[in-house]
Design a protein around this motif. Sequence first.
Motif, PDB file in Angstrom:
ATOM      1  N   PRO A  94      -1.676   8.999   3.714  1.00 46.34           N
ATOM      2  CA  PRO A  94      -1.764   9.410   5.127  1.00 46.34           C
ATOM      3  C   PRO A  94      -3.011   8.875   5.832  1.00 46.34           C
ATOM      4  O   PRO A  94      -2.942   8.483   7.008  1.00 46.34           O
ATOM      5  N   LEU A  95      -4.130   8.838   5.124  1.00 43.74           N
ATOM      6  CA  LEU A  95      -5.350   8.290   5.723  1.00 43.74           C
ATOM      7  C   LEU A  95      -5.191   6.796   6.004  1.00 43.74           C
ATOM      8  O   LEU A  95      -5.669   6.293   7.033  1.00 43.74           O
ATOM      9  N   ALA A  96      -4.532   6.092   5.098  1.00 41.22           N
ATOM     10  CA  ALA A  96      -4.285   4.666   5.317  1.00 41.22           C
ATOM     11  C   ALA A  96      -3.366   4.455   6.515  1.00 41.22           C
ATOM     12  O   ALA A  96      -3.569   3.533   7.318  1.00 41.22           O
ATOM     13  N   ALA A  97      -2.361   5.307   6.653  1.00 43.65           N
ATOM     14  CA  ALA A  97      -1.454   5.214   7.804  1.00 43.65           C
ATOM     15  C   ALA A  97      -2.220   5.464   9.096  1.00 43.65           C
ATOM     16  O   ALA A  97      -2.019   4.757  10.107  1.00 43.65           O
ATOM     17  N   TRP A  98      -3.090   6.446   9.097  1.00 50.65           N
ATOM     18  CA  TRP A  98      -3.915   6.772  10.271  1.00 50.65           C
ATOM     19  C   TRP A  98      -4.801   5.577  10.629  1.00 50.65           C
ATOM     20  O   TRP A  98      -4.838   5.151  11.797  1.00 50.65           O
TER      21      TRP A  98
ATOM     22  N   ALA B 102      10.896   8.670   0.897  1.00 51.19           N
ATOM     23  CA  ALA B 102      11.195   8.461   2.320  1.00 51.19           C
ATOM     24  C   ALA B 102       9.911   8.380   3.133  1.00 51.19           C
ATOM     25  O   ALA B 102       9.800   7.571   4.062  1.00 51.19           O
ATOM     26  N   ALA B 103       8.944   9.218   2.807  1.00 46.60           N
ATOM     27  CA  ALA B 103       7.666   9.184   3.535  1.00 46.60           C
ATOM     28  C   ALA B 103       6.958   7.851   3.331  1.00 46.60           C
ATOM     29  O   ALA B 103       6.410   7.269   4.274  1.00 46.60           O
ATOM     30  N   ARG B 104       6.973   7.360   2.098  1.00 49.79           N
ATOM     31  CA  ARG B 104       6.342   6.063   1.827  1.00 49.79           C
ATOM     32  C   ARG B 104       7.064   4.939   2.566  1.00 49.79           C
ATOM     33  O   ARG B 104       6.429   4.004   3.060  1.00 49.79           O
ATOM     34  N   ALA B 105       8.376   5.020   2.660  1.00 53.41           N
ATOM     35  CA  ALA B 105       9.128   3.995   3.388  1.00 53.41           C
ATOM     36  C   ALA B 105       8.848   4.036   4.879  1.00 53.41           C
ATOM     37  O   ALA B 105       8.902   3.009   5.566  1.00 53.41           O
ATOM     38  N   ALA B 106       8.532   5.221   5.397  1.00 58.83           N
ATOM     39  CA  ALA B 106       8.282   5.372   6.830  1.00 58.83           C
ATOM     40  C   ALA B 106       6.901   4.901   7.244  1.00 58.83           C
ATOM     41  O   ALA B 106       6.699   4.482   8.391  1.00 58.83           O
ATOM     42  N   VAL B 107       5.930   4.983   6.337  1.00 57.69           N
ATOM     43  CA  VAL B 107       4.529   4.716   6.701  1.00 57.69           C
ATOM     44  C   VAL B 107       4.306   3.356   7.360  1.00 57.69           C
ATOM     45  O   VAL B 107       3.648   3.262   8.409  1.00 57.69           O
TER      46      VAL B 107
ATOM     47  N   LEU C  63       0.827  -1.208   0.000  1.00 56.82           N
ATOM     48  CA  LEU C  63       0.000   0.000   0.000  1.00 56.82           C
ATOM     49  C   LEU C  63       0.860   1.256   0.000  1.00 56.82           C
ATOM     50  O   LEU C  63       0.559   2.231  -0.695  1.00 56.82           O
ATOM     51  N   ALA C  64       1.941   1.226   0.797  1.00 56.00           N
ATOM     52  CA  ALA C  64       2.808   2.402   0.866  1.00 56.00           C
ATOM     53  C   ALA C  64       3.452   2.696  -0.477  1.00 56.00           C
ATOM     54  O   ALA C  64       3.714   3.860  -0.806  1.00 56.00           O
TER      55      ALA C  64
END
Length: 454
Positions: free
Chosen positions: A95-99, A209-214, A85-86
């Motif tokens: 971001p909604l998926a991460a939340w 980087a943001a996608r890797a962090a999620v 997904l990331a």
Amino acid sequence: MTATTRPREAARATGAPRGGRAAVAVWAAAIVAAFAAGWWLRRAGIATEDDLPPLHARARERPLTWELLPAAGLAAAGVAALPVLAGRLPWRALPLAAWAGAALWAVALAASDGTGALTAPLDAPTEYPAGMAQLRPDVLEYLRTFTDRLYAYTTHVRGHPPGPMLVLWALESAGLGGTGWLAAAIIAAGSSAAAAIAITVRCTAGEDAARAAVPFLALAPLAVWVATSMDAFFLGVGAWGTALAAVAARRAGPAAVPAAAGAGILLGSLPYLSYGLLPLLAVPLAVLVRARPRRAVLAAGAAGLAAVPAALTLLGFWWPDGVRATLDTYLISGGSAQRPYWYFLFANLAVLGLLTGPAVAHALPRALGAAGRAARLRAAVPGLGTALPAAAALLGVLALDFSGVTKGEVERIWVPFAAWITVAAAVHRPPARAWLAAQALTALAVQALVLSPW
């Protein structure tokens, strides 16, 4: 850059951090040593405030087994699906998926304790809701006399500024009174930090980087204390304040000014939610130093930052007096202040390791190395965008740890800091499922073996 050095730089940015294996060994040894030393101190009658030092918790009489099956199933699904997904979701949805993932993870872990597990921590006589009767008659009078009457309040109210009680008052005034609504607000705010931090990392380090962090933000071990500790609410406030600051610094249009003002208001409220959140301001400061926003953005942020302190001061609460009164109550207490300083100086960091997990331990040498090289060279280096927030949060933890006012109970106090340190795990090359599984297993093990009041 030559053709031979280019692959080397790419490996440094995305590959396994140097010193990572040694860091994981230190992580595991520190946790074992902290619990072993705590057992010995308690047996010697030195650290008797807690049943299971360094945690303010006790070992379960019977470890959870089948009760954790839903959480374990969710973890397995998360390890399999989150990296996909990331990598594939449109950014607006991520971001909604991460939340959602972080919220489900926190609730699944807490639900293993059975019916009422989400509200039980808030029903304790030491918690904030137990002090609402003293606030209800007149909230303005409550603020004016908060410091003078501090000794009459419940334990958690005494240990904090009036901000958390104002949050409860606002919920009740909106018709959302009771611990059920409060638990929902805490979980929603705390888990939303995964989205806010991902947005911040995208601004400071780029979308990859943001996608890797999620996935690491969504399955972080700190989720054990998100449902339901008020510190998870503090995490959400700080994370969204920092995210708004990062977005404002990146934008060039007029929308940047209101975003900066909103960031200032949220960040300015942090010291009024908990005195220990003042060092957390190092994180948005690091983000702004890297972004170098326009003067108009800085001015709007500064105005917002002053809004909450100015308002509460005019309403009668003087923050330095609150710090002094809270410290006085802490020093004369028969419990927390008597905990051994040198043990908790070390053991608090071991607890931080439980919240952040082995994947972060493996990645942290790379993050700290990038931050150190940037400071030495006074220039950007690979990985700096994720290293700065993690290093700033770690610096805040160290400041509180050395201060001696956080001796124990840090499993909740570190929550607003640990989420930012988790960002360091973004250096692992996706899908990094082995490290993601290690994070989930850490949380499941803590939940299975430890019964926490939060």
